[in-house]
Design a protein around this motif. Structure first.
Motif, PDB file in Angstrom:
ATOM      1  N   ALA A 153      37.688  29.692  30.910  1.00  9.36           N
ATOM      2  CA  ALA A 153      38.880  29.543  31.736  1.00  9.36           C
ATOM      3  C   ALA A 153      38.697  28.414  32.743  1.00  9.36           C
ATOM      4  O   ALA A 153      37.586  28.045  33.098  1.00  9.36           O
ATOM      5  N   SER A 154      39.824  27.864  33.182  1.00  4.53           N
ATOM      6  CA  SER A 154      39.799  26.755  34.136  1.00  4.53           C
ATOM      7  C   SER A 154      40.823  27.004  35.232  1.00  4.53           C
ATOM      8  O   SER A 154      41.720  27.834  35.100  1.00  4.53           O
ATOM      9  N   LEU A 155      40.679  26.263  36.314  1.00  7.86           N
ATOM     10  CA  LEU A 155      41.645  26.326  37.393  1.00  7.86           C
ATOM     11  C   LEU A 155      42.918  25.610  36.970  1.00  7.86           C
ATOM     12  O   LEU A 155      42.877  24.515  36.426  1.00  7.86           O
ATOM     13  N   THR A 156      44.061  26.227  37.234  1.00  7.44           N
ATOM     14  CA  THR A 156      45.350  25.688  36.808  1.00  7.44           C
ATOM     15  C   THR A 156      46.306  25.630  37.990  1.00  7.44           C
ATOM     16  O   THR A 156      46.395  26.578  38.761  1.00  7.44           O
ATOM     17  N   GLU A 157      47.027  24.538  38.131  1.00  3.43           N
ATOM     18  CA  GLU A 157      48.029  24.458  39.176  1.00  3.43           C
ATOM     19  C   GLU A 157      49.362  24.996  38.669  1.00  3.43           C
ATOM     20  O   GLU A 157      49.773  24.725  37.543  1.00  3.43           O
ATOM     21  N   VAL A 158      50.034  25.763  39.511  1.00  4.38           N
ATOM     22  CA  VAL A 158      51.367  26.300  39.228  1.00  4.38           C
ATOM     23  C   VAL A 158      52.340  25.583  40.156  1.00  4.38           C
ATOM     24  O   VAL A 158      52.226  25.681  41.387  1.00  4.38           O
ATOM     25  N   THR A 159      53.271  24.855  39.591  1.00  8.59           N
ATOM     26  CA  THR A 159      54.167  24.033  40.411  1.00  8.59           C
ATOM     27  C   THR A 159      55.454  24.746  40.797  1.00  8.59           C
ATOM     28  O   THR A 159      56.162  24.298  41.688  1.00  8.59           O
ATOM     29  N   SER A 160      55.784  25.838  40.129  1.00  9.08           N
ATOM     30  CA  SER A 160      56.996  26.582  40.455  1.00  9.08           C
ATOM     31  C   SER A 160      56.688  28.070  40.335  1.00  9.08           C
ATOM     32  O   SER A 160      56.631  28.613  39.241  1.00  9.08           O
ATOM     33  N   PHE A 161      56.480  28.708  41.489  1.00  4.45           N
ATOM     34  CA  PHE A 161      56.070  30.113  41.473  1.00  4.45           C
ATOM     35  C   PHE A 161      57.050  31.029  42.193  1.00  4.45           C
ATOM     36  O   PHE A 161      56.833  32.235  42.247  1.00  4.45           O
ATOM     37  N   GLY A 162      58.098  30.470  42.778  1.00  3.20           N
ATOM     38  CA  GLY A 162      59.070  31.291  43.480  1.00  3.20           C
ATOM     39  C   GLY A 162      59.351  30.734  44.862  1.00  3.20           C
ATOM     40  O   GLY A 162      59.123  29.546  45.133  1.00  3.20           O
ATOM     41  N   SER A 163      59.830  31.571  45.756  1.00  2.00           N
ATOM     42  CA  SER A 163      60.164  31.146  47.114  1.00  2.00           C
ATOM     43  C   SER A 163      58.934  30.550  47.789  1.00  2.00           C
ATOM     44  O   SER A 163      57.863  31.164  47.816  1.00  2.00           O
ATOM     45  N   ASN A 164      59.109  29.360  48.375  1.00  2.00           N
ATOM     46  CA  ASN A 164      57.963  28.640  48.930  1.00  2.00           C
ATOM     47  C   ASN A 164      58.352  27.935  50.237  1.00  2.00           C
ATOM     48  O   ASN A 164      58.302  26.713  50.344  1.00  2.00           O
ATOM     49  N   PRO A 165      58.724  28.705  51.265  1.00  2.00           N
ATOM     50  CA  PRO A 165      59.142  28.068  52.525  1.00  2.00           C
ATOM     51  C   PRO A 165      58.020  27.321  53.222  1.00  2.00           C
ATOM     52  O   PRO A 165      58.279  26.441  54.043  1.00  2.00           O
ATOM     53  N   GLY A 166      56.749  27.648  52.902  1.00  2.00           N
ATOM     54  CA  GLY A 166      55.628  26.939  53.498  1.00  2.00           C
ATOM     55  C   GLY A 166      55.306  25.628  52.816  1.00  2.00           C
ATOM     56  O   GLY A 166      54.424  24.889  53.274  1.00  2.00           O
ATOM     57  N   GLY A 167      56.023  25.311  51.708  1.00  2.00           N
ATOM     58  CA  GLY A 167      55.753  24.085  50.970  1.00  2.00           C
ATOM     59  C   GLY A 167      54.334  24.021  50.437  1.00  2.00           C
ATOM     60  O   GLY A 167      53.747  22.942  50.341  1.00  2.00           O
ATOM     61  N   MET A 168      53.772  25.165  50.054  1.00  2.00           N
ATOM     62  CA  MET A 168      52.369  25.246  49.685  1.00  2.00           C
ATOM     63  C   MET A 168      52.150  24.883  48.215  1.00  2.00           C
ATOM     64  O   MET A 168      53.091  24.861  47.414  1.00  2.00           O
ATOM     65  N   ARG A 169      50.893  24.597  47.877  1.00  2.00           N
ATOM     66  CA  ARG A 169      50.491  24.413  46.485  1.00  2.00           C
ATOM     67  C   ARG A 169      49.732  25.655  46.033  1.00  2.00           C
ATOM     68  O   ARG A 169      49.042  26.304  46.834  1.00  2.00           O
ATOM     69  N   MET A 170      49.863  25.964  44.769  1.00  2.00           N
ATOM     70  CA  MET A 170      49.224  27.153  44.202  1.00  2.00           C
ATOM     71  C   MET A 170      48.355  26.763  43.024  1.00  2.00           C
ATOM     72  O   MET A 170      48.778  26.055  42.127  1.00  2.00           O
ATOM     73  N   HIS A 171      47.107  27.233  43.035  1.00  2.00           N
ATOM     74  CA  HIS A 171      46.226  27.162  41.879  1.00  2.00           C
ATOM     75  C   HIS A 171      45.800  28.582  41.523  1.00  2.00           C
ATOM     76  O   HIS A 171      45.711  29.440  42.400  1.00  2.00           O
TER      77      HIS A 171
END
Length: 447
Positions: free
Chosen positions: A31-49
């Motif tokens: 397995a590898s680290l994956t970025e998710v660009t659209s995960f739902g409500s994001n008022p903090g403007g954060m990035r998700m991996h």
């Protein structure tokens, strides 16, 4: 201040087979680290991996692991043990990346009015959305969600436990502060009252802050584990006691621990159990440690507190390999450092300075074609600077030409991979970064 991020991006695919997720054509633990660009409500403007181990239960637990100021989700992935332990125990790890500027770079918002209200906006809502995404996309168990983090991430850990007690089952905060410690953005380090060394409220005042954050909630509260170094001067060690007072009051427990012990050298543990004997609050004082947690073994202790270490996920059986005709060579127990080729490393050093102090966040990237196994980074501090504490590496000496050496969990750096380390220092006016760096004797490009 410009913060550079070195992201580790990959795609993880899997299928479910007899209750375990086993890839159809990939080896275990690929397995590898994956970025998710659209995960739902994001008022903090954060990035998700997200890190999803190939071998996991049908409904795996979820651990949210949060970095310190100036760091990133991928940086915490590479510099902590939570992903490697996920391969063993079969839980999903979410690595949020904070995007809001504060005193030391990008930090998780635990100061704004919006962030102090349940569903009020900012980073807490973004993190809750990431947890929901892991449930939708990977079947992550919404009844077994846990939070952990270092420094700013440790602050956000306690923050999320206060705002979303129905979502998080437990949390482990490294070098954090109590919920609602910061009055506003101006109170955030390096200035302010919260981390100024004089914060002192009553247990009732701290407990009321948590209860008011989720006033309508009447269910069970998430269990809390707290870690702090006794020599931490960036987030003062005294704040560990304030956090203990907050959470024991929330649980209605005595301020006197029900037990105390030393599970290993320099780890002094206090436990606070309820009438049934269940430990609801657990606090570790790490003797002599500065702003440098978690170190080796602490992630496993956090997972044990969460209840995620027994039983471990059993990996698929690998067919036996026919032995070679000649006996294999046994590698040494402590392999020597592997020098990178000249120019096969890159260093980014981000300085955050105030009055007579500064912090440095250093990202070391292996730009070569071969892995580095064991490393030492040599640099010369400008005159007047002296290191007082560090994280993710050991530093010696404190002034002049300094050598930073890997710790146990970040010795190996794959081609294209990176590690993030850092230190806190005093200065007499010169806050510049070192002009050059050498990794295992080879010069690095300074970005």
């Amino acid at each position: 201040m410009k913060i550079r991020r070195h992201l580790l991006l990959a795609v993880a695919t899997s299928l479910a087979l007899i209750g375990l997720a086993v890839p159809a054509s990939r080896p275990a633990y690929a397995a590898s680290l994956t970025e998710v660009t659209s995960f739902g409500s994001n008022p903090g403007g954060m990035r998700m991996h997200i890190y999803v181990p190939d071998t996991r239960p049908a409904n795996p637990p979820i651990v949210v692991a949060m970095h310190g100021c100036g760091g990133s989700g991928p940086g915490f992935y590479s510099s902590s043990e939570f992903a490697s332990l996920a391969d063993r125990y079969g839980y999903i790890v979410i690595y949020p990346s904070a995007m809001q500027e504060a005193g030391f770079g990008k930090c998780f918002d635990t100061w704004s009015a919006a962030a102090k209200q349940r569903n009020g906006g900012s980073d807490p809502v973004s993190i809750a959305s990431m947890v929901a995404y892991a449930g939708r996309q990977y079947g992550g168990d919404q009844n077994r969600v846990y939070a952990t983090g270092s420094s700013s991430g440790g602050m956000m850990t306690q923050h999320m436990l206060a705002l979303y007690p129905d979502l998080f089952k437990a949390g482990a905060a490294f070098m954090g502060v109590p919920f609602n410690c910061f009055a506003n953005a101006a109170d955030y380090p390096p200035g302010g009252q919260c981390t100024g060394g004089n914060m002192n409220r009553t247990p009732q005042q701290w407990g009321d802050a948590v209860r008011q954050a989720s006033a309508s909630y009447t269910g069970a509260r998430p269990r809390v584990q707290l870690w702090h170094g006794t020599n931490d001067t960036l987030v003062p060690y005294s704040l560990l006691q304030e956090s203990i007072e907050q959470w024991t009051n929330v649980f209605g427990l005595s301020q006197t621990p029900s037990s105390s012990d030393t599970p290993q050298a320099n780890w002094n543990r206090r436990r606070y159990a309820d009438a049934t004997g269940t430990v609801q609050v657990e606090a570790y004082s790490i003797q002599g440690a500065g702003h440098s947690l978690p170190s080796a073994g602490m992630a496993a202790a956090a997972l044990a507190f969460f209840g995620l270490t027994t039983p471990p996920v059993t990996p698929p059986v690998t067919p036996p390999v026919t032995p070679p005709t000649s006996p294999p060579v046994t590698p040494p127990s402590n392999p020597p450092s592997t020098p990178p080729a000249t120019g096969a490393c890159r260093v980014t050093d981000t300085i955050s300075a105030w009055n007579t102090g500064l912090t440095a966040n250093i990202t070391i990237t292996n730009t070569g074609a071969t892995a580095v196994n064991g490393w030492s980074l040599v640099f010369t501090l400008p005159g007047g600077q002296a290191i007082t504490s560090g994280w993710n590496a050991t530093y010696s000496p404190a002034t002049g030409q300094v050598t930073a050496r890997n710790v146990g969990h970040n010795a190996a750096v794959a081609p294209g991979g990176s590690v993030t380390v850092g230190f806190q220092a005093t200065h007499t006016g010169n806050t510049a970064a070192p002009a050059s760096f050498t990794l295992n004797g080879s010069p690095c490009t300074v970005a």
